[in-house]
Design a protein around this motif. Structure first.
Motif, PDB file in Angstrom:
ATOM      1  N   GLU A  35       0.787  -1.368  -0.073  1.00  0.00           N
ATOM      2  CA  GLU A  35       0.040   0.081  -0.047  1.00  0.00           C
ATOM      3  C   GLU A  35       0.948   1.440  -0.226  1.00  0.00           C
ATOM      4  O   GLU A  35       0.529   2.346  -0.720  1.00  0.00           O
ATOM      5  CB  GLU A  35      -1.045   0.037   1.215  1.00  0.00           C
ATOM      6  N   PRO A  36       1.921   1.317   0.974  1.00  0.00           N
ATOM      7  CA  PRO A  36       2.678   2.634   0.785  1.00  0.00           C
ATOM      8  C   PRO A  36       3.151   2.970  -0.670  1.00  0.00           C
ATOM      9  O   PRO A  36       3.424   4.111  -0.795  1.00  0.00           O
ATOM     10  CB  PRO A  36       3.698   2.536   1.885  1.00  0.00           C
ATOM     11  N   LEU A  37       3.850   1.744  -1.058  1.00  0.00           N
ATOM     12  CA  LEU A  37       4.310   2.076  -2.596  1.00  0.00           C
ATOM     13  C   LEU A  37       3.365   2.481  -3.466  1.00  0.00           C
ATOM     14  O   LEU A  37       3.531   3.144  -4.632  1.00  0.00           O
ATOM     15  CB  LEU A  37       5.291   0.706  -2.980  1.00  0.00           C
ATOM     16  N   TRP A  38       2.443   1.785  -3.525  1.00  0.00           N
ATOM     17  CA  TRP A  38       1.091   1.842  -4.223  1.00  0.00           C
ATOM     18  C   TRP A  38       0.648   3.343  -4.529  1.00  0.00           C
ATOM     19  O   TRP A  38       0.258   3.913  -5.421  1.00  0.00           O
ATOM     20  CB  TRP A  38       0.024   0.905  -4.239  1.00  0.00           C
ATOM     21  N   ALA A  39       0.707   3.998  -3.278  1.00  0.00           N
ATOM     22  CA  ALA A  39       0.387   5.254  -3.075  1.00  0.00           C
ATOM     23  C   ALA A  39       0.848   6.160  -4.036  1.00  0.00           C
ATOM     24  O   ALA A  39       0.453   7.122  -4.715  1.00  0.00           O
ATOM     25  CB  ALA A  39       0.399   5.904  -1.694  1.00  0.00           C
ATOM     26  N   PHE A  40       2.450   5.978  -4.015  1.00  0.00           N
ATOM     27  CA  PHE A  40       2.963   6.563  -5.314  1.00  0.00           C
ATOM     28  C   PHE A  40       2.867   6.356  -6.620  1.00  0.00           C
ATOM     29  O   PHE A  40       2.792   7.060  -7.513  1.00  0.00           O
ATOM     30  CB  PHE A  40       4.571   6.750  -4.807  1.00  0.00           C
ATOM     31  N   HIS A  41       3.068   4.940  -6.859  1.00  0.00           N
ATOM     32  CA  HIS A  41       2.862   4.447  -8.100  1.00  0.00           C
ATOM     33  C   HIS A  41       1.827   4.531  -8.711  1.00  0.00           C
ATOM     34  O   HIS A  41       1.623   4.539  -9.919  1.00  0.00           O
ATOM     35  CB  HIS A  41       3.549   2.652  -7.988  1.00  0.00           C
ATOM     36  N   SER A  42       0.595   4.584  -8.030  1.00  0.00           N
ATOM     37  CA  SER A  42      -0.715   4.938  -8.667  1.00  0.00           C
ATOM     38  C   SER A  42      -0.746   6.086  -9.751  1.00  0.00           C
ATOM     39  O   SER A  42      -1.507   5.830 -10.630  1.00  0.00           O
ATOM     40  CB  SER A  42      -1.696   5.099  -7.803  1.00  0.00           C
ATOM     41  N   VAL A  43       0.065   6.846  -9.495  1.00  0.00           N
ATOM     42  CA  VAL A  43       0.323   8.014 -10.356  1.00  0.00           C
ATOM     43  C   VAL A  43       0.510   7.560 -11.805  1.00  0.00           C
ATOM     44  O   VAL A  43       0.047   8.061 -12.585  1.00  0.00           O
ATOM     45  CB  VAL A  43       1.372   9.066  -9.726  1.00  0.00           C
ATOM     46  N   HIS A  44       1.596   6.801 -11.871  1.00  0.00           N
ATOM     47  CA  HIS A  44       1.779   6.215 -13.245  1.00  0.00           C
ATOM     48  C   HIS A  44       0.784   5.375 -13.827  1.00  0.00           C
ATOM     49  O   HIS A  44       0.742   5.618 -15.169  1.00  0.00           O
ATOM     50  CB  HIS A  44       3.005   5.138 -12.865  1.00  0.00           C
ATOM     51  N   HIS A  45      -0.032   4.914 -13.219  1.00  0.00           N
ATOM     52  CA  HIS A  45      -0.945   4.142 -13.639  1.00  0.00           C
ATOM     53  C   HIS A  45      -2.240   4.827 -13.798  1.00  0.00           C
ATOM     54  O   HIS A  45      -3.266   4.244 -14.539  1.00  0.00           O
ATOM     55  CB  HIS A  45      -1.481   2.772 -12.891  1.00  0.00           C
ATOM     56  N   SER A  46      -2.359   5.994 -13.430  1.00  0.00           N
ATOM     57  CA  SER A  46      -3.811   7.053 -13.541  1.00  0.00           C
ATOM     58  C   SER A  46      -4.030   7.463 -14.932  1.00  0.00           C
ATOM     59  O   SER A  46      -5.175   7.766 -15.132  1.00  0.00           O
ATOM     60  CB  SER A  46      -3.561   8.042 -12.584  1.00  0.00           C
ATOM     61  N   GLN A  47      -2.936   7.455 -15.828  1.00  0.00           N
ATOM     62  CA  GLN A  47      -3.357   8.030 -17.289  1.00  0.00           C
ATOM     63  C   GLN A  47      -4.241   7.032 -17.874  1.00  0.00           C
ATOM     64  O   GLN A  47      -4.252   5.616 -17.827  1.00  0.00           O
ATOM     65  CB  GLN A  47      -2.074   8.138 -18.191  1.00  0.00           C
ATOM     66  N   GLU A  48      -5.554   7.582 -18.258  1.00  0.00           N
ATOM     67  CA  GLU A  48      -6.428   6.794 -18.971  1.00  0.00           C
ATOM     68  C   GLU A  48      -6.309   6.437 -20.371  1.00  0.00           C
ATOM     69  O   GLU A  48      -7.216   5.775 -21.178  1.00  0.00           O
ATOM     70  CB  GLU A  48      -7.846   7.341 -18.753  1.00  0.00           C
TER      71      GLU A  48
END
Length: 184
Positions: A35-48
């Motif tokens: 979870e703590p790493l996903w909090a940052f990495h999710s920005v990379h995956h947010s592009q649609e």
């Protein structure tokens, strides 16, 4: 430790590819499940939409963690590969990452089970649950086949991004994003 410092440059390059890709297979798995790493990495995956930009759409902590792990710890301190040995490959990896995030249907023919193509990597960015936790490999797709995380389908994913994450656009928003979704 510098266990490989005495090897010729060609050996460094070959080991670089295998070691880097093995690590870059497992590191994203950690980014997606902790979870703590996903909090940052999710920005990379947010592009649609898959474009060249998701490769660069990463917060500094996400980039820094990978750079320190790979370049400083693994290559320099452990393997003893000098900067001149991995720097040109680092540039190539940056270009490769941009290509993999392009929305093109390249599969690399029969080599799709060996090398990651843009169509293979696209499933890694899919919002569909059946594509979650898949296609982590960076250069060699055989890691995903070996560890049971490969997903290939005849059609590309219908949508990209992170389900339930409404990422505001802008550099500041990406830098301060605290992550509101669970790991994939």
């Amino acid at each position: 430790i510098e266990i490989l410092a005495g090897l010729p440059a060609v050996a460094h390059w070959l080991l670089y590819w295998v070691v880097v890709d093995f690590i870059t297979y497992w590191w994203p798995r950690a980014l997606h499940t902790w979870e703590p790493l996903w909090a940052f990495h999710s920005v990379h995956h947010s592009q649609e939409q898959m474009t060249l930009m998701p490769a660069s759409r990463r917060p500094p902590l996400d980039n820094l963690s990978m750079d320190v792990l790979l370049y400083v710890v693994i290559f320099h301190m452990v393997l003893g590969i000098p900067t001149r040995g991995w720097m040109p490959l680092g540039v190539f990896i940056t270009c490769l990452s941009a290509m993999q995030h392009a929305q093109v249907s390249w599969r690399f023919g029969p080599l799709h089970r060996v090398f990651v193509s843009p169509s293979f990597h696209a499933y890694h960015h899919s919002v569909e649950a059946r594509h979650a936790n898949a296609n982590y490999a960076f250069v060699f797709s055989f890691w995903d086949y070996l560890f049971g995380t490969a997903v290939t389908e005849p059609q590309p994913p219908a949508r990209y991004g992170v389900a339930g994450l409404d990422m505001p656009e802008g550099v500041i928003a990406h830098l301060i994003h605290a992550g509101t979704t669970r790991g994939q």
